[in-house]
Design a protein around this motif. Sequence first.
Motif, PDB file in Angstrom:
ATOM      1  N   ALA A   1      73.801  41.063   5.866  1.00 38.66           N
ATOM      2  CA  ALA A   1      73.656  39.633   6.129  1.00 38.66           C
ATOM      3  C   ALA A   1      72.521  39.390   7.126  1.00 38.66           C
ATOM      4  CB  ALA A   1      74.964  39.088   6.685  1.00 38.66           C
ATOM      5  N   ASN A   2      71.933  38.199   7.051  1.00 36.06           N
ATOM      6  CA  ASN A   2      70.877  37.767   7.965  1.00 36.06           C
ATOM      7  C   ASN A   2      69.545  38.464   7.754  1.00 36.06           C
ATOM      8  OD1 ASN A   2      72.560  35.841   9.264  1.00 36.06           O
ATOM      9  ND2 ASN A   2      73.547  37.522  10.341  1.00 36.06           N
ATOM     10  N   TYR A   3      69.315  38.925   6.543  1.00 38.24           N
ATOM     11  CA  TYR A   3      68.004  39.425   6.146  1.00 38.24           C
ATOM     12  C   TYR A   3      67.555  38.656   4.912  1.00 38.24           C
ATOM     13  CZ  TYR A   3      68.250  43.392   9.306  1.00 38.24           C
ATOM     14  OH  TYR A   3      68.313  44.168  10.415  1.00 38.24           O
TER      15      TYR A   3
ATOM     16  N   ASP B   1      73.062  32.178   1.788  1.00 38.03           N
ATOM     17  CA  ASP B   1      73.630  33.529   1.809  1.00 38.03           C
ATOM     18  C   ASP B   1      75.121  33.372   2.040  1.00 38.03           C
ATOM     19  OD1 ASP B   1      72.682  36.599   3.546  1.00 38.03           O
ATOM     20  OD2 ASP B   1      74.324  36.148   2.171  1.00 38.03           O
ATOM     21  N   ARG B   2      75.862  33.526   0.957  1.00 42.99           N
ATOM     22  CA  ARG B   2      77.289  33.261   1.025  1.00 42.99           C
ATOM     23  C   ARG B   2      78.050  34.450   1.587  1.00 42.99           C
ATOM     24  NH1 ARG B   2      78.490  30.982  -4.944  1.00 42.99           N
ATOM     25  NH2 ARG B   2      79.117  33.166  -5.069  1.00 42.99           N
TER      26      ARG B   2
ATOM     27  N   ILE C   1      61.716  31.449   6.424  1.00 45.91           N
ATOM     28  CA  ILE C   1      62.498  31.361   7.644  1.00 45.91           C
ATOM     29  C   ILE C   1      63.975  31.468   7.298  1.00 45.91           C
ATOM     30  CG2 ILE C   1      62.681  28.844   7.606  1.00 45.91           C
ATOM     31  CD1 ILE C   1      62.120  28.938  10.680  1.00 45.91           C
ATOM     32  N   LEU C   2      64.734  32.044   8.200  1.00 43.23           N
ATOM     33  CA  LEU C   2      66.177  32.203   8.036  1.00 43.23           C
ATOM     34  C   LEU C   2      66.860  31.606   9.250  1.00 43.23           C
ATOM     35  CD1 LEU C   2      68.048  35.429   6.951  1.00 43.23           C
ATOM     36  CD2 LEU C   2      68.712  34.241   9.058  1.00 43.23           C
TER      37      LEU C   2
ATOM     38  N   ASN D   1      74.109  32.497   6.335  1.00 47.75           N
ATOM     39  CA  ASN D   1      72.851  31.950   6.792  1.00 47.75           C
ATOM     40  C   ASN D   1      72.237  31.124   5.671  1.00 47.75           C
ATOM     41  OD1 ASN D   1      70.867  33.610   5.129  1.00 47.75           O
ATOM     42  ND2 ASN D   1      71.988  35.251   6.165  1.00 47.75           N
ATOM     43  N   LEU D   2      71.181  30.421   6.001  1.00 47.59           N
ATOM     44  CA  LEU D   2      70.443  29.646   5.014  1.00 47.59           C
ATOM     45  C   LEU D   2      68.979  30.009   5.159  1.00 47.59           C
ATOM     46  CD1 LEU D   2      71.003  26.030   3.907  1.00 47.59           C
ATOM     47  CD2 LEU D   2      68.688  26.725   4.555  1.00 47.59           C
ATOM     48  N   GLN D   3      68.312  30.158   4.034  1.00 50.67           N
ATOM     49  CA  GLN D   3      66.924  30.613   4.048  1.00 50.67           C
ATOM     50  C   GLN D   3      66.054  29.632   3.272  1.00 50.67           C
ATOM     51  OE1 GLN D   3      66.886  34.728   2.669  1.00 50.67           O
ATOM     52  NE2 GLN D   3      68.981  34.996   3.414  1.00 50.67           N
ATOM     53  N   TRP D   4      64.801  29.573   3.664  1.00 54.10           N
ATOM     54  CA  TRP D   4      63.826  28.769   2.929  1.00 54.10           C
ATOM     55  C   TRP D   4      62.720  29.695   2.412  1.00 54.10           C
ATOM     56  CZ3 TRP D   4      64.058  23.668   1.594  1.00 54.10           C
ATOM     57  CH2 TRP D   4      65.045  22.882   2.217  1.00 54.10           C
TER      58      TRP D   4
END
Lengths: 113, 110
Positions: free
Chosen positions: A98-100, B92-93, B47-48, B31-34
């Motif tokens: 997670a977080n990548y 990101d689930r 960016i995350l 998290n959420l990403q663009w």
Amino acid sequence: DAGITQSPRHKVTETGTPVTLRCHQTENHRYMYWYRQDPGHGLRLIHYSYGVKDTDKGEVSDGYSVSRSKTEDFLLTLESATSSQTSVYFCATRGGGANYGYTFGSGTRLTVV
Amino acid sequence: SQQGEEDPQALSIQEGENATMNCSYKTSINNLQWYRQNSGRGLVHLILIRSNEREKHSGRLRVTLDTSKKSSSLLITASRAADTASYFCATDREDDKIIFGKGTRLHILP
């Protein structure tokens, strides 16, 4: 796109034939993914892999299979290509958990006639 | 079904103006990403932002996240012609799947 190579970049095939797309990475990333991108649908997850010989289905897996016999290679096979599988296919990798974020390949444009 | 939905679908602004794109999602996320996608190319991670963060900056990019509203925004300040692209949010689930929205097409006018 450095570190991820998709092949072929373009392919035209006939309905009913099997097709294999290859994704090769030099990043030693554990996670690999196959997406298809279509107008009006964005990117949809086909299959993904958590490691060698460890794969799972995504949202739109029907008609597709995958294999991962080595960390660096993730193969997507269309068992019997149909016109609805005409699309742009992207491979992506992720190094951590997670977080990548993902690193994407340049895509394969597949046309089924 | 799509997890993230971007709004607007398309946006045209003058060079130098700021561009704002929004993303809404449905389930809990890590998290959420663009991402940005130039025509005919793969997606590039921009960016995350983690679920416990509210705002993040990277150069001319500013991302906010409101988990109570299940929404995020991407602000591009002082836009340039090179910013013309499609922008996607991806969530990101908690099951480790990253699900993409359909994207916002941004066009910077000279």
